[in-house]
Motif scaffolding. Structure first.
Motif, PDB file in Angstrom:
ATOM      1  N   LEU A 195       0.464  -0.937   0.060  1.00 38.19           N
ATOM      2  CA  LEU A 195       0.083  -0.018  -0.180  1.00 38.19           C
ATOM      3  C   LEU A 195       0.788   1.111  -0.268  1.00 38.19           C
ATOM      4  O   LEU A 195       2.019   1.503   0.884  1.00 38.19           O
ATOM      5  CB  LEU A 195      -1.281  -0.032   1.314  1.00 38.19           C
ATOM      6  N   HIS A 196       0.868   2.154  -0.771  1.00 37.62           N
ATOM      7  CA  HIS A 196       1.175   3.279  -0.936  1.00 37.62           C
ATOM      8  C   HIS A 196       0.113   4.332  -0.830  1.00 37.62           C
ATOM      9  O   HIS A 196      -1.336   3.856  -0.740  1.00 37.62           O
ATOM     10  CB  HIS A 196       1.980   3.229  -2.340  1.00 37.62           C
ATOM     11  N   CYS A 231       4.457  10.325  -0.529  1.00 41.77           N
ATOM     12  CA  CYS A 231       3.589   8.917   0.078  1.00 41.77           C
ATOM     13  C   CYS A 231       2.806   8.548   0.699  1.00 41.77           C
ATOM     14  O   CYS A 231       3.744   9.724   2.859  1.00 41.77           O
ATOM     15  CB  CYS A 231       4.422   7.731  -0.515  1.00 41.77           C
ATOM     16  N   GLU A 233       0.865   6.565   2.926  1.00 43.67           N
ATOM     17  CA  GLU A 233       1.149   5.112   3.408  1.00 43.67           C
ATOM     18  C   GLU A 233       2.457   4.538   4.311  1.00 43.67           C
ATOM     19  O   GLU A 233       2.701   4.160   3.095  1.00 43.67           O
ATOM     20  CB  GLU A 233       0.534   4.420   2.420  1.00 43.67           C
ATOM     21  N   CYS A 235       5.211   2.587   3.718  1.00 42.40           N
ATOM     22  CA  CYS A 235       4.927   1.969   2.935  1.00 42.40           C
ATOM     23  C   CYS A 235       6.054   0.543   2.762  1.00 42.40           C
ATOM     24  O   CYS A 235       6.527  -0.066   1.906  1.00 42.40           O
ATOM     25  CB  CYS A 235       5.372   2.504   1.306  1.00 42.40           C
ATOM     26  N   HIS A 239       9.893   4.673   2.716  1.00 43.27           N
ATOM     27  CA  HIS A 239       8.405   5.417   2.486  1.00 43.27           C
ATOM     28  C   HIS A 239       8.758   7.077   2.768  1.00 43.27           C
ATOM     29  O   HIS A 239       7.420   8.004   2.056  1.00 43.27           O
ATOM     30  CB  HIS A 239       7.803   4.863   3.981  1.00 43.27           C
ATOM     31  N   MET A 242       9.707   8.524  -1.065  1.00 48.00           N
ATOM     32  CA  MET A 242       9.004   8.191  -2.152  1.00 48.00           C
ATOM     33  C   MET A 242       7.961   9.432  -2.534  1.00 48.00           C
ATOM     34  O   MET A 242       6.819   9.866  -2.852  1.00 48.00           O
ATOM     35  CB  MET A 242       8.349   7.337  -2.365  1.00 48.00           C
TER      36      MET A 242
HETATM   37 CU   LIG Z   1       5.117   4.180  -0.411  1.00 47.25          CU
END
Ligand SMILES: [Cu+2]
Length: 282
Positions: A195-196, A231, A233, A235, A239, A242
């Motif tokens: 999930l992102h 991003c 979520e 991840c 994380h 990104m």
């Molecule tokens: Cu992500």
């Protein structure tokens, strides 16, 4: 003048002075900032108005409840009120303390749902972009413009840009997503591994990227400039590495960029997904 804006203005001036394309930074967090970023879309403007209004309402309710508590503590403590009353019901009071909160909730719900559905329902779109979340970068496709594809990786310094432009730590990517101003853009979002969430705060856009599912949202940027997002979520390890860098440009600049991108990012020149996944495993 705010320090962040001043710094942005200085950077913009330096870029202009060096002959580089200088774009105004519209959506970027600032040091010690408390409120939302400046709105770059109609939805975000509405969200801001709703938020500000709701904050005052919550403030008033909290103050009222605090007042009641203080009043009860002083008026009805055992020394001020040694003989407590024996009343257990008051129908009028009970109807009021049920009905009034219901009315308040409905008053909140109406504008809330209105904005929620406006953000969720994609109007007839002028163009589509597709964002795919990978651990840990975003891949972008332009299906309406020759279906080219590129990946956007975080950069750690301005030296990594092909041409000089505004650098923001953990927000700048090597390749920005480019869209035209005053254009309704449909954004399709998915993920290839975990999930992102594709999020651009100044546009009021946040949509989960779910493997095996194509989510959809939209925005219409009203101001040219650079918009950053991350991003949103959790991840994995990178994380925080990104980010999303979105450039909103004039239609002419967009057409020029598209012409270049169609050859630069033609699909044949891009290796398939799994190869890209291992490339980023540093
Ligand atoms: Cu992500």
């Amino acid at each position: 003048m705010h320090i962040g804006k001043l710094a942005g203005a200085v950077v913009a001036f330096v870029l202009v002075a060096t002959g580089a394309m200088a774009a105004e930074v519209v959506g970027q967090p600032v040091d010690w900032g408390l409120n939302f970023q400046a709105a770059g879309s109609g939805i975000m403007s509405e969200l801001r108005v709703f938020h500000d209004w709701l904050l005052w309402l919550i403030f008033a309710i909290s103050l009222f409840v605090l007042g009641l508590l203080v009043w009860v503590m002083y008026r009805y403590n055992s020394s001020a009120n040694p003989t407590p009353g024996t009343r257990t019901h008051n129908t009028v009071l009970e109807v009021l303390w049920t009905a009034i909160p219901v009315v308040i909730l409905v008053i909140i719900a109406v504008p809330s749902f209105r904005i929620l559905y406006a953000a969720d329902t994609v109007p007839p779109a002028d163009m589509t972009i597709k964002a795919t979340g990978y651990q840990w970068y975003w891949g972008y496709e332009y299906p309406d413009h020759g279906d080219f594809y590129f990946d956007a990786f975080v950069v750690d310094s301005a030296d990594e840009f092909e041409e000089p432009r505004h650098f923001a730590r953990l927000l700048s990517t090597d390749l920005p997503v480019v869209v035209p101003v005053d254009t309704t853009v449909r954004v399709q979002v998915t993920a290839a591994d975990v999930l992102h969430s594709w999020t651009v705060p100044a546009l009021g856009v946040k949509v989960d990227a779910v493997p095996g599912r194509l989510n959809e949202t939209w925005f219409r940027a009203e101001r040219e400039g650079i918009y950053y997002g991350q991003c949103s979520e959790l991840c994995g390890d990178f994380h925080g590495r990104m980010p999303i860098e979105l450039h909103v440009v004039s239609q002419e600049a967009f057409d020029a960029w598209i012409a270049e991108a169609q050859t630069k990012f033609a699909r044949e020149s891009v290796p398939p997904g799994p190869v890209l996944l291992t490339q980023n495993a540093n």
